[in-house]
Design an enzyme around this catalytic site. Structure first.
Site, short mmCIF file in Angstrom:
data_model
loop_
_atom_site.label_atom_id
_atom_site.label_comp_id
_atom_site.label_asym_id
_atom_site.label_seq_id
_atom_site.Cartn_x
_atom_site.Cartn_y
_atom_site.Cartn_z
N ARG A 117 -0.30 2.63 -0.86
CA ARG A 117 0.35 1.39 -0.44
C ARG A 117 -0.04 1.05 1.00
NH1 ARG A 117 6.69 1.72 -2.20
NH2 ARG A 117 6.93 0.94 -0.08
N ARG A 138 1.97 9.85 -0.48
CA ARG A 138 2.28 9.12 -1.73
C ARG A 138 1.08 8.30 -2.19
NH1 ARG A 138 7.25 5.10 -2.02
NH2 ARG A 138 6.33 4.33 -0.10
N ARG A 140 19.74 -4.33 3.24
CA ARG A 140 19.00 -3.63 4.30
C ARG A 140 19.42 -4.10 5.68
NH1 ARG A 140 14.26 -1.93 1.19
NH2 ARG A 140 12.93 -0.73 2.56
N LYS A 196 14.79 6.96 -2.73
CA LYS A 196 15.63 5.98 -3.45
C LYS A 196 15.03 5.68 -4.84
CE LYS A 196 15.25 2.90 -0.13
NZ LYS A 196 14.40 3.67 0.80
P1 AP5 Z 1 10.44 7.21 -3.17
O1 AP5 Z 1 11.37 7.67 -4.23
O2 AP5 Z 1 9.46 6.14 -3.47
O3 AP5 Z 1 11.28 6.84 -1.86
P2 AP5 Z 1 11.92 5.47 -1.46
O4 AP5 Z 1 13.12 5.79 -0.63
O5 AP5 Z 1 12.12 4.58 -2.65
O6 AP5 Z 1 10.74 4.96 -0.52
P3 AP5 Z 1 10.02 3.57 -0.43
O7 AP5 Z 1 8.89 3.80 0.54
O8 AP5 Z 1 9.63 3.02 -1.75
O9 AP5 Z 1 11.18 2.74 0.16
P4 AP5 Z 1 11.18 1.63 1.18
O10 AP5 Z 1 12.63 1.47 1.31
O11 AP5 Z 1 10.46 1.72 2.45
O12 AP5 Z 1 10.30 0.58 0.41
P5 AP5 Z 1 10.69 -0.62 -0.53
O13 AP5 Z 1 9.74 -0.58 -1.66
O14 AP5 Z 1 12.15 -0.69 -0.80
O15 AP5 Z 1 9.67 8.51 -2.63
C1 AP5 Z 1 8.70 8.40 -1.60
C2 AP5 Z 1 7.69 9.54 -1.79
O16 AP5 Z 1 8.36 10.80 -1.63
C3 AP5 Z 1 7.05 9.58 -3.19
O17 AP5 Z 1 5.72 10.00 -3.06
C4 AP5 Z 1 7.87 10.62 -3.96
O18 AP5 Z 1 7.11 11.27 -4.94
C5 AP5 Z 1 8.26 11.57 -2.83
N1 AP5 Z 1 9.57 12.18 -3.07
C6 AP5 Z 1 10.70 11.56 -3.52
N2 AP5 Z 1 11.72 12.46 -3.61
C7 AP5 Z 1 11.21 13.64 -3.19
C8 AP5 Z 1 11.76 14.96 -3.03
N3 AP5 Z 1 13.03 15.22 -3.34
N4 AP5 Z 1 10.96 15.93 -2.56
C9 AP5 Z 1 9.68 15.68 -2.24
N5 AP5 Z 1 9.09 14.46 -2.38
C10 AP5 Z 1 9.85 13.46 -2.84
O19 AP5 Z 1 10.36 -1.88 0.43
C11 AP5 Z 1 9.05 -2.15 0.84
C12 AP5 Z 1 9.06 -3.35 1.77
O20 AP5 Z 1 9.59 -4.51 1.06
C13 AP5 Z 1 9.96 -3.24 3.02
O21 AP5 Z 1 9.32 -2.58 4.07
C14 AP5 Z 1 10.24 -4.73 3.32
O22 AP5 Z 1 9.14 -5.34 3.93
C15 AP5 Z 1 10.41 -5.33 1.92
N6 AP5 Z 1 11.80 -5.30 1.45
C16 AP5 Z 1 12.28 -4.62 0.35
N7 AP5 Z 1 13.61 -4.82 0.22
C17 AP5 Z 1 13.98 -5.63 1.24
C18 AP5 Z 1 15.22 -6.17 1.65
N8 AP5 Z 1 16.36 -5.92 0.99
N9 AP5 Z 1 15.24 -6.95 2.78
C19 AP5 Z 1 14.11 -7.23 3.45
N10 AP5 Z 1 12.89 -6.75 3.12
C20 AP5 Z 1 12.82 -5.95 2.02
#
Ligand code: AP5
Length: 208
Positions: free
Chosen positions: A155, A123, A87, A13
């Site tokens: 992280r 990552r 979410r 994402k």
């Molecule tokens: P990346 O692009 O960072 O993927 P992502 O889907 O954004 O993954 P995240 O881990 O950041 O998402 P998440 O939804 O768990 O965390 P968030 O920060 O929203 O890519 C991931 C890795 O893969 C990178 O190393 C990248 O280089 C690699 N990659 C990407 N594309 C690739 C490809 N095509 N091929 C190969 N490699 C690739 O949330 C964190 C925490 O915050 C949650 O767990 C929760 O506690 C809280 N939170 C956030 N939003 C909410 C909400 N709305 N409600 C409640 N709690 C929330």
């Protein structure tokens, strides 16, 4: 337009959001980035969010909807790209209340759990500027530190047991949103496998 990027943790994402916001000139809100910044600052929000995030659990819906309400008021009329929100179905219903007549499109990045586990466990991020590296993909800084000079770290929620919790929560609490938006015919499923630019090409094709 309001664009929602859905997908498992590690579905890409954040990686796609960077490309989408530049190409379509949209405001970008990553709730994960916003919460990590609050944890780093040590604000009340950060203190509340930290334990949920470190355990891979969701921050409560009322807290998230409060953040979104403020953001929507500050960005009235703008095209917004939501990354990591909504979410839960309760968050999706809450968002409806803020939207008025805005057009909504939802892109769901589809990917298998094993791919996510590989991506997240390799990552690394910069503590200062947030830049993401992935040495397993050859995306690494020239030396030990980030190009901005910041420290490179893993992280807390990218440890293997926490990745398993995050995936479990995605399947039980976030996946029902796919049905929620599917029923409204605003959902576009995009294959999240392949190189980031290849995936972005698929995303663009769904948005024209
Ligand atoms: P990346 O692009 O960072 O993927 P992502 O889907 O954004 O993954 P995240 O881990 O950041 O998402 P998440 O939804 O768990 O965390 P968030 O920060 O929203 O890519 C991931 C890795 O893969 C990178 O190393 C990248 O280089 C690699 N990659 C990407 N594309 C690739 C490809 N095509 N091929 C190969 N490699 C690739 O949330 C964190 C925490 O915050 C949650 O767990 C929760 O506690 C809280 N939170 C956030 N939003 C909410 C909400 N709305 N409600 C409640 N709690 C929330």
């Amino acid at each position: 337009m309001i664009l929602i990027l859905l997908g498992a943790p590690g579905a890409g994402k954040g990686t796609q959001a960077e490309r989408i916001k530049a190409h379509f000139d949209m405001q970008h809100l990553s709730t994960g980035d916003l919460l990590r910044a609050a944890v780093k600052e040590g604000s009340e929000l950060g203190k509340l969010a930290k334990d949920y995030m470190d355990g891979g659990k969701l921050v409560p819906d009322d807290v998230i909807l409060g953040i979104i309400n403020d953001y929507m008021k500050a960005n009235e009329g703008a095209g917004i790209l939501f990354d990591g929100f909504p979410r839960t179905v309760a968050q999706a219903e809450g968002l409806d209340g803020f939207l008025k007549d805005a057009e909504v499109k939802v892109v769901s990045l589809e990917i298998e759990d094993e791919v996510v586990i590989n991506r997240l466990s390799s990552r690394r991020s910069c503590r200062a500027c947030g830049r993401v590296y992935n040495p397993a993909l050859g995306i690494k800084p020239a030396g030990d530190a980030c190009e901005c000079g910041g420290e490179i770290y893993q992280r807390d929620d990218d440890r293997s047991e926490t990745i398993a919790n995050r995936l479990n929560i995605f399947h039980t609490q976030t996946e029902p949103i796919i049905e929620f938006y599917g029923a409204r015919k605003v959902l576009y499923k995009v294959n999240g496998n392949g190189a980031p630019d290849e995936i972005f090409k698929r995303v663009k094709e769904t948005l024209v």
